[in-house]
Design an enzyme around this catalytic site. Structure first.
Site, short mmCIF file in Angstrom:
data_model
loop_
_atom_site.label_atom_id
_atom_site.label_comp_id
_atom_site.label_asym_id
_atom_site.label_seq_id
_atom_site.Cartn_x
_atom_site.Cartn_y
_atom_site.Cartn_z
N ARG A 69 -24.00 -9.54 -45.96
CA ARG A 69 -22.98 -8.49 -46.13
C ARG A 69 -23.25 -7.74 -47.43
NH1 ARG A 69 -16.85 -10.29 -46.30
NH2 ARG A 69 -17.03 -10.30 -44.03
N ARG A 183 -8.26 -15.87 -54.19
CA ARG A 183 -8.46 -15.49 -52.78
C ARG A 183 -9.25 -14.19 -52.74
NH1 ARG A 183 -9.01 -16.42 -47.93
NH2 ARG A 183 -7.43 -17.27 -46.54
N LYS A 184 -9.58 -13.73 -51.53
CA LYS A 184 -10.23 -12.43 -51.40
C LYS A 184 -9.32 -11.32 -51.91
CE LYS A 184 -10.51 -10.35 -47.39
NZ LYS A 184 -10.56 -9.98 -45.94
N GLY A 438 -10.87 -10.76 -33.07
CA GLY A 438 -11.11 -11.97 -32.31
C GLY A 438 -10.22 -13.16 -32.64
N CYS A 443 -9.47 -9.07 -38.93
CA CYS A 443 -10.52 -8.23 -39.53
C CYS A 443 -10.62 -6.88 -38.82
CB CYS A 443 -11.86 -8.93 -39.46
SG CYS A 443 -11.86 -10.57 -40.20
N GLY A 444 -10.30 -6.84 -37.53
CA GLY A 444 -10.37 -5.59 -36.76
C GLY A 444 -9.08 -4.79 -36.83
#
Ligand code: SRM
Ligand code: SF4
Length: 513
Positions: A69, A183-184, A438, A443-444
């Site tokens: 990534r 965290r992110k 998913g 994420c989508g």
């Protein structure tokens, strides 16, 4: 820095424990060693977790074939960079491909660990980095994909975005100050009028606003999606000038988050949880105390007053005599040859630059009017259309089961197949933005969609089958707000007819004669 890790009596989650043993960034110096011993001999935490600090993702679904990534500030990539990435992907034959992500970034597939040292050298030579793009780090910084070329933009934010990335990653070398967040973390800087970045779903977002006649940014904070909770960002009651103040504010917020965010439960660690715990006033005061300028109150209103554009098609630029050409990349998937072609086309018809969008599409900017017709004759445009059918046009999909071990369903292929079938059967008066994801990690971004599909499992005829929860009502651009779940656990096999009914009921679709 004071670390929560050092505070006595704090229960740490398992990720904090392995970070305390060794920081993620430490593996940067061990790449040659890993390459020589191979992925099977690597220590598990290094392989499965720490490598992600460098953007290298072990994929349990395809062991030995890693995902890489990158970071792509503002979604800008040069032809030369795209060409280098195409060469990397091409090495892996059928295993090699690239995905444009929902953070206007690229992820490469099929990558072998033994090649990573060489790949990193090639990337460095063209000023590309993948540093700190995964795990407890700040993700790719997003901005309008037409920054600097949009005739109606308020601020060209590309340089600011680069500066913030430079601060966070020490110019791509890795910055230990910010490699151990709880965290992110997501940051977006919007310079246009249409909220192209989805400001509302970032931990920090800057949106253009005038204060006493001066143009700068209002700041919103705490937006995020997770399996357990999704929250839209809230106003921080802060306004900053479009200069070093932005960089300093990001630094201050990251320091406050790093030193005070919860490290006990990873489902309650994102910035919004700290804001909830403290209240906005305390959070703002702690951040303001770290700044070397007075943090002004927010401007009464911001300048986001447009619906979101998708940038597909041929559009005039701010620069007289130039166009930008937006191509639809179905579900964001690129093969090596596509990447070579895009690099070449940008070079031949444009100025050797490409832009990626959060809708997983590609723009070629700086095309002189005289070159537009020739560009439109390129064979690649039959695959990546500038005038796609209305569902494919706005389709977004996360990685799904093909490569992601969190996935509960296959997404990309199914998303495209269903969109194409529905397009064939229905008259659609307007594009319908469908987002597939998913699993509940989102994420989508199904919550920003007109129709969002979130993967799950259900029972049908005595068997466990792939299914989706359906979301509707997501609004993007001006007055953005998140959609809500309206149906649960629809088996994927039954989905087409359910979507057909939904599109006829809510979006004015009609069955084709
Ligand atoms: Fe994501 C984890 C893919 C955007 C929320 N995401 C993952 C992992 C890394 C899980 C894994 O290790 O397999 C996925 C990698 C799969 C693969 O092989 O590709 C993954 N996320 C993606 C991408 C590629 C989806 C896409 O197809 O575009 C996007 C990469 C963006 C980038 O360039 O950095 C991606 N992820 C997002 C977004 C959307 C956004 O940022 O606008 C979100 C929701 C927004 C947010 O984060 O607040 C998102 N991803 C997550 C989460 C849930 C975070 C949480 O707080 O719980 C996880 C799981 C986690 O972090 O524990 C996750
Ligand atoms: Fe993987 Fe779930 Fe994210 Fe899709 S939403 S990429 S399945 S983690």
């Amino acid at each position: 820095m004071t670390s929560v890790l050092e505070k006595p009596g704090k229960k740490l989650n398992k990720f904090e424990k392995f970070k305390a043993v060794k920081d993620g960034l430490a593996v940067k110096d061990e790449l040659d060693h890993f390459a020589s011993i191979g992925w099977e001999a690597m220590e598990k935490d290094d392989r499965d977790h720490r490598l992600k600090w460098l953007g290298v993702f072990f994929r349990p679904v395809t062991p030995g074939k890693f995902m890489l990534r990158l970071r792509m500030p503002s979604g800008v990539i040069t032809s030369q960079q795209m060409q280098v990435l195409a060469e990397i992907v091409q090495r892996y034959g059928d295993d090699g491909s690239a995905d444009i992500t929902t953070r206007q970034n690229l992820q490469l597939r099929g990558v072998r660990l033994e090649d990573i040292p060489d790949i990193f050298m090639r990337m460095k030579a063209v000023d590309l980095t993948s540093m700190q793009s995964g795990m407890d780090n700040v993700r790719n910084l997003t901005a309008s994909p037409v920054s600097g070329i949009d005739a109606d933009e308020l601020l060209d934010v590309r340089e600011l975005v680069k500066q913030v990335q430079g601060m966070i990653t020490d110019n791509g070398e890795g910055n230990p100050e910010f490699t151990n967040l709880p965290r992110k973390f997501n940051i977006a800087i919007e310079g246009g009028r249409d909220n192209s970045v989805h400001a509302e779903i970032n931990d920090i977002a800057f949106v253009p606003a005038y204060r006493d006649g001066e143009l700068g940014f209002n700041v919103v904070v705490g937006g995020f999606f997770s399996a357990k909770r999704c929250a839209a960002a809230i106003p921080m009651n802060a306004w900053v000038q479009p200069n070093q103040q932005v960089v300093s504010l990001c630094r201050a917020i990251l320091e406050v988050f790093r030193d005070n965010g919860s490290r006990a439960n990873r489902q309650r660690s994102r910035l919004m949880w700290l804001i909830d715990e403290w209240g906005l006033d305390k959070f703002r005061a702690e951040v303001a105390a770290k700044l070397d300028y007075p943090l002004l109150e927010a401007a009464p209103e911001d300048e986001v007053d447009w619906d979101k554009r998708d940038h597909i098609g041929v559009h005039p630029q701010k620069q007289l005599g130039y166009k930008y050409v937006g191509m639809n990349i179905p579900v964001g998937r690129l093969m090596a040859q596509d990447m070579f072609d895009l690099a070449r086309m940008a070079e031949v018809y444009g100025a050797g630059e490409l832009r990626l969008t959060v809708e997983q599409n590609v723009i070629i900017p700086h095309v002189p009017e005289a070159n537009v017709n020739a560009l439109l004759q390129e064979p690649l445009l039959t695959k990546f259309s500038i005038d796609p059918a209305p569902l494919t046009r706005s389709l977004v999909s996360c990685t799904g089961a093909q490569f992601c071990n969190f996935a509960l369903v296959e997404t990309k292929q199914r998303a495209l197949a269903i969109a194409q079938e529905l397009e064939a059967e229905l008259e659609l008066p307007q594009p319908i933005r469908m987002h597939w994801t998913g699993c509940p990690n989102s994420c989508g971004q199904p919550q920003v969609a007109d129709i969002g599909l979130l993967g799950t499992k259900t029972r049908k005829d005595g068997k466990t089958v792939e299914a989706v929860d359906i979301y509707t009502g997501g609004k993007v651009g001006k007055d953005a707000h998140l959609g809500e779940r309206v149906m649960q656990a629809i088996p994927c096999d039954d989905l087409k007819s359910v979507l057909q009914d939904l599109m006829m009921e809510k979006f004015g679709a009609k069955v084709k004669a």
